[in-house]
Motif scaffolding. Structure first.
Motif, PDB file in Angstrom:
ATOM      1  N   LYS A  76       3.932  20.390  57.239  1.00 53.50           N
ATOM      2  CA  LYS A  76       4.667  19.254  56.689  1.00 53.50           C
ATOM      3  C   LYS A  76       6.156  19.398  56.989  1.00 53.50           C
ATOM      4  CE  LYS A  76       3.145  19.928  52.439  1.00 53.50           C
ATOM      5  NZ  LYS A  76       2.808  19.722  51.022  1.00 53.50           N
ATOM      6  N   ARG A  77       6.774  18.272  57.267  1.00 58.83           N
ATOM      7  CA  ARG A  77       8.237  18.204  57.315  1.00 58.83           C
ATOM      8  C   ARG A  77       8.635  17.454  56.060  1.00 58.83           C
ATOM      9  NH1 ARG A  77      10.809  15.091  62.138  1.00 58.83           N
ATOM     10  NH2 ARG A  77       9.556  13.462  61.174  1.00 58.83           N
ATOM     11  N   VAL A  78       9.352  18.145  55.189  1.00 58.80           N
ATOM     12  CA  VAL A  78       9.750  17.571  53.912  1.00 58.80           C
ATOM     13  C   VAL A  78      11.276  17.410  53.931  1.00 58.80           C
ATOM     14  CG1 VAL A  78       9.610  17.802  51.416  1.00 58.80           C
ATOM     15  CG2 VAL A  78       7.826  18.834  52.846  1.00 58.80           C
ATOM     16  N   VAL A  79      11.736  16.190  53.730  1.00 60.30           N
ATOM     17  CA  VAL A  79      13.171  15.906  53.733  1.00 60.30           C
ATOM     18  C   VAL A  79      13.588  15.543  52.312  1.00 60.30           C
ATOM     19  CG1 VAL A  79      15.027  14.501  54.707  1.00 60.30           C
ATOM     20  CG2 VAL A  79      13.022  15.083  56.118  1.00 60.30           C
ATOM     21  N   TYR A  80      14.328  16.464  51.688  1.00 63.66           N
ATOM     22  CA  TYR A  80      14.866  16.247  50.342  1.00 63.66           C
ATOM     23  C   TYR A  80      16.281  15.692  50.500  1.00 63.66           C
ATOM     24  CZ  TYR A  80      11.157  19.519  48.976  1.00 63.66           C
ATOM     25  OH  TYR A  80       9.946  20.139  48.783  1.00 63.66           O
ATOM     26  N   PRO A  81      16.568  14.502  49.997  1.00 58.27           N
ATOM     27  CA  PRO A  81      17.903  13.923  50.167  1.00 58.27           C
ATOM     28  C   PRO A  81      18.947  14.631  49.304  1.00 58.27           C
ATOM     29  CG  PRO A  81      16.589  12.532  48.731  1.00 58.27           C
ATOM     30  CD  PRO A  81      15.672  13.630  49.222  1.00 58.27           C
TER      31      PRO A  81
ATOM     32  N   PHE B 191       4.082  24.936  55.307  1.00 56.86           N
ATOM     33  CA  PHE B 191       2.690  25.178  55.682  1.00 56.86           C
ATOM     34  C   PHE B 191       1.875  25.284  54.394  1.00 56.86           C
ATOM     35  CE2 PHE B 191       5.636  27.021  58.625  1.00 56.86           C
ATOM     36  CZ  PHE B 191       5.218  26.516  59.845  1.00 56.86           C
ATOM     37  N   ASP B 192       0.731  24.596  54.341  1.00 63.02           N
ATOM     38  CA  ASP B 192      -0.078  24.729  53.137  1.00 63.02           C
ATOM     39  C   ASP B 192      -1.560  24.557  53.419  1.00 63.02           C
ATOM     40  OD1 ASP B 192      -0.909  22.031  52.880  1.00 63.02           O
ATOM     41  OD2 ASP B 192       0.653  21.544  51.469  1.00 63.02           O
ATOM     42  N   PHE B 193      -2.334  24.931  52.420  1.00 64.66           N
ATOM     43  CA  PHE B 193      -3.783  24.842  52.464  1.00 64.66           C
ATOM     44  C   PHE B 193      -4.272  23.959  51.321  1.00 64.66           C
ATOM     45  CE2 PHE B 193      -2.546  28.755  54.500  1.00 64.66           C
ATOM     46  CZ  PHE B 193      -3.314  28.753  55.658  1.00 64.66           C
TER      47      PHE B 193
ATOM     48  N   HIS C  39       3.414  22.979  42.652  1.00 62.63           N
ATOM     49  CA  HIS C  39       3.037  23.155  44.052  1.00 62.63           C
ATOM     50  C   HIS C  39       3.733  24.396  44.608  1.00 62.63           C
ATOM     51  CE1 HIS C  39       1.544  21.729  47.905  1.00 62.63           C
ATOM     52  NE2 HIS C  39       2.725  22.017  48.422  1.00 62.63           N
ATOM     53  N   ALA C  40       3.037  25.152  45.434  1.00 68.08           N
ATOM     54  CA  ALA C  40       3.664  26.279  46.141  1.00 68.08           C
ATOM     55  C   ALA C  40       4.285  25.753  47.431  1.00 68.08           C
ATOM     56  CB  ALA C  40       2.621  27.339  46.462  1.00 68.08           C
ATOM     57  N   HIS C  41       5.430  26.291  47.800  1.00 69.55           N
ATOM     58  CA  HIS C  41       6.110  25.887  49.027  1.00 69.55           C
ATOM     59  C   HIS C  41       6.339  27.125  49.881  1.00 69.55           C
ATOM     60  CE1 HIS C  41       6.997  22.031  47.086  1.00 69.55           C
ATOM     61  NE2 HIS C  41       7.308  22.753  46.027  1.00 69.55           N
ATOM     62  N   VAL C  42       5.759  27.136  51.068  1.00 74.12           N
ATOM     63  CA  VAL C  42       5.934  28.242  52.001  1.00 74.12           C
ATOM     64  C   VAL C  42       6.309  27.643  53.344  1.00 74.12           C
ATOM     65  CG1 VAL C  42       4.804  30.133  53.226  1.00 74.12           C
ATOM     66  CG2 VAL C  42       4.265  29.711  50.826  1.00 74.12           C
ATOM     67  N   GLY C  43       7.401  28.112  53.912  1.00 73.91           N
ATOM     68  CA  GLY C  43       7.799  27.569  55.201  1.00 73.91           C
ATOM     69  C   GLY C  43       9.169  28.024  55.626  1.00 73.91           C
ATOM     70  N   PHE C  44       9.817  27.165  56.403  1.00 77.79           N
ATOM     71  CA  PHE C  44      11.097  27.458  57.012  1.00 77.79           C
ATOM     72  C   PHE C  44      12.083  26.357  56.648  1.00 77.79           C
ATOM     73  CE2 PHE C  44      13.917  26.883  60.726  1.00 77.79           C
ATOM     74  CZ  PHE C  44      14.556  28.107  60.708  1.00 77.79           C
TER      75      PHE C  44
ATOM     76  N   ALA D  47       9.471  31.092  50.194  1.00 81.52           N
ATOM     77  CA  ALA D  47       8.185  31.267  49.527  1.00 81.52           C
ATOM     78  C   ALA D  47       8.443  31.003  48.056  1.00 81.52           C
ATOM     79  CB  ALA D  47       7.627  32.665  49.751  1.00 81.52           C
ATOM     80  N   ILE D  48       8.060  29.822  47.605  1.00 83.64           N
ATOM     81  CA  ILE D  48       8.337  29.384  46.239  1.00 83.64           C
ATOM     82  C   ILE D  48       7.007  29.221  45.515  1.00 83.64           C
ATOM     83  CG2 ILE D  48       9.381  27.586  44.822  1.00 83.64           C
ATOM     84  CD1 ILE D  48      11.126  26.904  47.351  1.00 83.64           C
ATOM     85  N   ALA D  49       6.838  29.957  44.432  1.00 79.00           N
ATOM     86  CA  ALA D  49       5.602  29.901  43.643  1.00 79.00           C
ATOM     87  C   ALA D  49       5.599  28.652  42.756  1.00 79.00           C
ATOM     88  CB  ALA D  49       5.482  31.159  42.782  1.00 79.00           C
ATOM     89  N   PRO D  50       4.433  28.231  42.290  1.00 80.79           N
ATOM     90  CA  PRO D  50       4.358  27.097  41.357  1.00 80.79           C
ATOM     91  C   PRO D  50       5.102  27.406  40.053  1.00 80.79           C
ATOM     92  CG  PRO D  50       2.183  27.659  42.205  1.00 80.79           C
ATOM     93  CD  PRO D  50       3.118  28.751  42.640  1.00 80.79           C
TER      94      PRO D  50
END
Length: 123
Positions: free
Chosen positions: A34-39, A109-111, A59-64, A89-92
């Protein structure tokens, strides 16, 4: 930083907008990228809580983090700050917000419902 390239069209993506956040999703194998754009000005507790209905983001957030800065606070008061370029790497169970005047762009990246277990992000 010029974010035009990061914000360009993403082949085979499904786009949606939730609480002012732009999310482009591409399925790949058993996961999603996912590409997530937070304004600028975004804060989960202000913008997403009314939409999602939970006290904190579950939600967990793992990525760059490719651009911008993010602040995170967990229920126990622990705070983290991420500054691009940085792996996250952000836990719920957190609130999150954009720091500064630029959007934050996270390549995630998520499952789906198995992200926490498969990536070991329990808090």
């Amino acid at each position: 930083m010029d974010t035009a390239t990061l914000l360009g069209p993403l082949k085979d993506a499904t786009r949606r907008e939730v609480g002012g956040v732009q999310v482009d999703v591409v399925r790949t194998g058993n996961s999603r990228v996912k590409r997530v754009v937070y304004p600028a000005g975004f804060q989960w507790s202000r913008n997403m809580k009314p939409v999602i209905g939970t006290e904190l983001c579950q939600h967990a957030h793992v990525g760059f983090l490719a651009a911008g800065r993010l602040g995170i606070e967990y229920a126990d008061g622990t705070r983290e700050e991420y500054v691009a370029p940085q792996v996250v790497a952000i836990a719920p169970g957190h609130d999150g917000w954009v720091i500064g005047e630029e959007p934050a762009i996270l390549i995630e990246f998520d499952f789906e419902g198995e992200t926490v277990e498969r990536l070991g992000l329990k808090r």
